[in-house]
Design a protein around this motif. Sequence first.
Motif, PDB file in Angstrom:
ATOM      1  N   UNK A 117     -25.703 -62.066   7.351  1.00  0.00           N
ATOM      2  CA  UNK A 117     -25.573 -60.553   6.726  1.00  0.00           C
ATOM      3  C   UNK A 117     -24.765 -61.248   5.327  1.00  0.00           C
ATOM      4  N   UNK A 118     -23.934 -61.907   5.141  1.00  0.00           N
ATOM      5  CA  UNK A 118     -22.802 -62.305   3.903  1.00  0.00           C
ATOM      6  C   UNK A 118     -23.517 -62.908   2.611  1.00  0.00           C
ATOM      7  N   UNK A 119     -25.184 -63.293   2.652  1.00  0.00           N
ATOM      8  CA  UNK A 119     -25.395 -64.103   1.859  1.00  0.00           C
ATOM      9  C   UNK A 119     -26.277 -63.020   0.267  1.00  0.00           C
ATOM     10  N   UNK A 120     -26.275 -64.355  -0.528  1.00  0.00           N
ATOM     11  CA  UNK A 120     -27.511 -63.530  -1.398  1.00  0.00           C
ATOM     12  C   UNK A 120     -27.822 -64.114  -1.595  1.00  0.00           C
ATOM     13  N   UNK A 124     -30.528 -68.122  -3.801  1.00  0.00           N
ATOM     14  CA  UNK A 124     -31.150 -69.810  -3.104  1.00  0.00           C
ATOM     15  C   UNK A 124     -31.546 -70.447  -4.122  1.00  0.00           C
ATOM     16  N   UNK A 125     -32.398 -70.434  -4.659  1.00  0.00           N
ATOM     17  CA  UNK A 125     -33.040 -71.266  -5.813  1.00  0.00           C
ATOM     18  C   UNK A 125     -31.830 -71.869  -6.191  1.00  0.00           C
ATOM     19  N   UNK A 152     -24.309 -70.984   1.456  1.00  0.00           N
ATOM     20  CA  UNK A 152     -26.120 -71.094   0.205  1.00  0.00           C
ATOM     21  C   UNK A 152     -27.082 -72.489   0.702  1.00  0.00           C
ATOM     22  N   UNK A 153     -25.940 -73.333   0.155  1.00  0.00           N
ATOM     23  CA  UNK A 153     -26.093 -74.900  -0.166  1.00  0.00           C
ATOM     24  C   UNK A 153     -27.003 -75.117   1.462  1.00  0.00           C
ATOM     25  N   UNK A 154     -25.967 -74.927   2.460  1.00  0.00           N
ATOM     26  CA  UNK A 154     -27.099 -74.950   4.046  1.00  0.00           C
ATOM     27  C   UNK A 154     -27.967 -74.029   4.678  1.00  0.00           C
ATOM     28  N   UNK A 155     -27.796 -72.947   4.229  1.00  0.00           N
ATOM     29  CA  UNK A 155     -28.889 -71.654   4.671  1.00  0.00           C
ATOM     30  C   UNK A 155     -30.674 -71.942   3.950  1.00  0.00           C
ATOM     31  N   UNK A 156     -29.736 -72.043   2.783  1.00  0.00           N
ATOM     32  CA  UNK A 156     -31.797 -72.479   1.428  1.00  0.00           C
ATOM     33  C   UNK A 156     -31.991 -74.381   1.774  1.00  0.00           C
ATOM     34  N   UNK A 157     -31.659 -75.044   2.255  1.00  0.00           N
ATOM     35  CA  UNK A 157     -32.022 -76.151   2.422  1.00  0.00           C
ATOM     36  C   UNK A 157     -32.476 -75.660   4.125  1.00  0.00           C
TER      37      UNK A 157
END
Length: 225
Positions: A117-120, A124-125, A152-157
Amino acid sequence: MILDLNPQKVKAICSIIELIEGLKVNPDLNMNEYPNYIEHCDKLKIILLRLLETKEEITITIDSGELYFREHVLPNEDIYEFAWSIPLLEKMIKNNGRSVVRKKFKIGELEQFVDYSGLEMDRFNHALRNINPIYVVDYAPSNLSLMIDGNHRVASRYKTFNDEEMLIHGVYIPAEVHIKSMASNHQKIVFRVLSNGNRIYTYLKMLSEGMRAKKPKLFNMESFL
């Protein structure tokens, strides 16, 4: 910046006092060992009562760099909020090279702690290309390893590769080190109290279940009395 305690924090501190008091009547705990911690628990309660009469001085503000906020939810759902300064945490890592652990973490172990909920999503790129190590701390109040920089690094991967075994570089920071990067002395004290209470509870609980357990390492609270 000096602030009066908001009602949420006042309520949470009162609830923490009740939790510490409840240790001695908890039927799930090994009471044979509890007498060794009565004096320490009494000190924790005194410290919390004094905090209720003390304004909170925020020594790290939002304009001094990135902050990570974490709500600690108590069993009765009262909330106490902590905040860490990422720039100050980075200084703590550099100054405590022998205490921190540089290692690789599995994405699957960390993804469960991501607050989506707190991620933008538009970050991600960039996050996929970011190879800086993530920061994982010993969140002693709950026996957790908490990621406070690298969401962001973990969620994007995880979203891109869906591979729980994928590894990412990181730094594991003990509670005794990362606590120095918290936003106020007030928060540092509450974190210590919660950590000690949880460590005592965990130890007595393990003994009651017939498990072998080392005596807990507790924060020294004498300077706060």
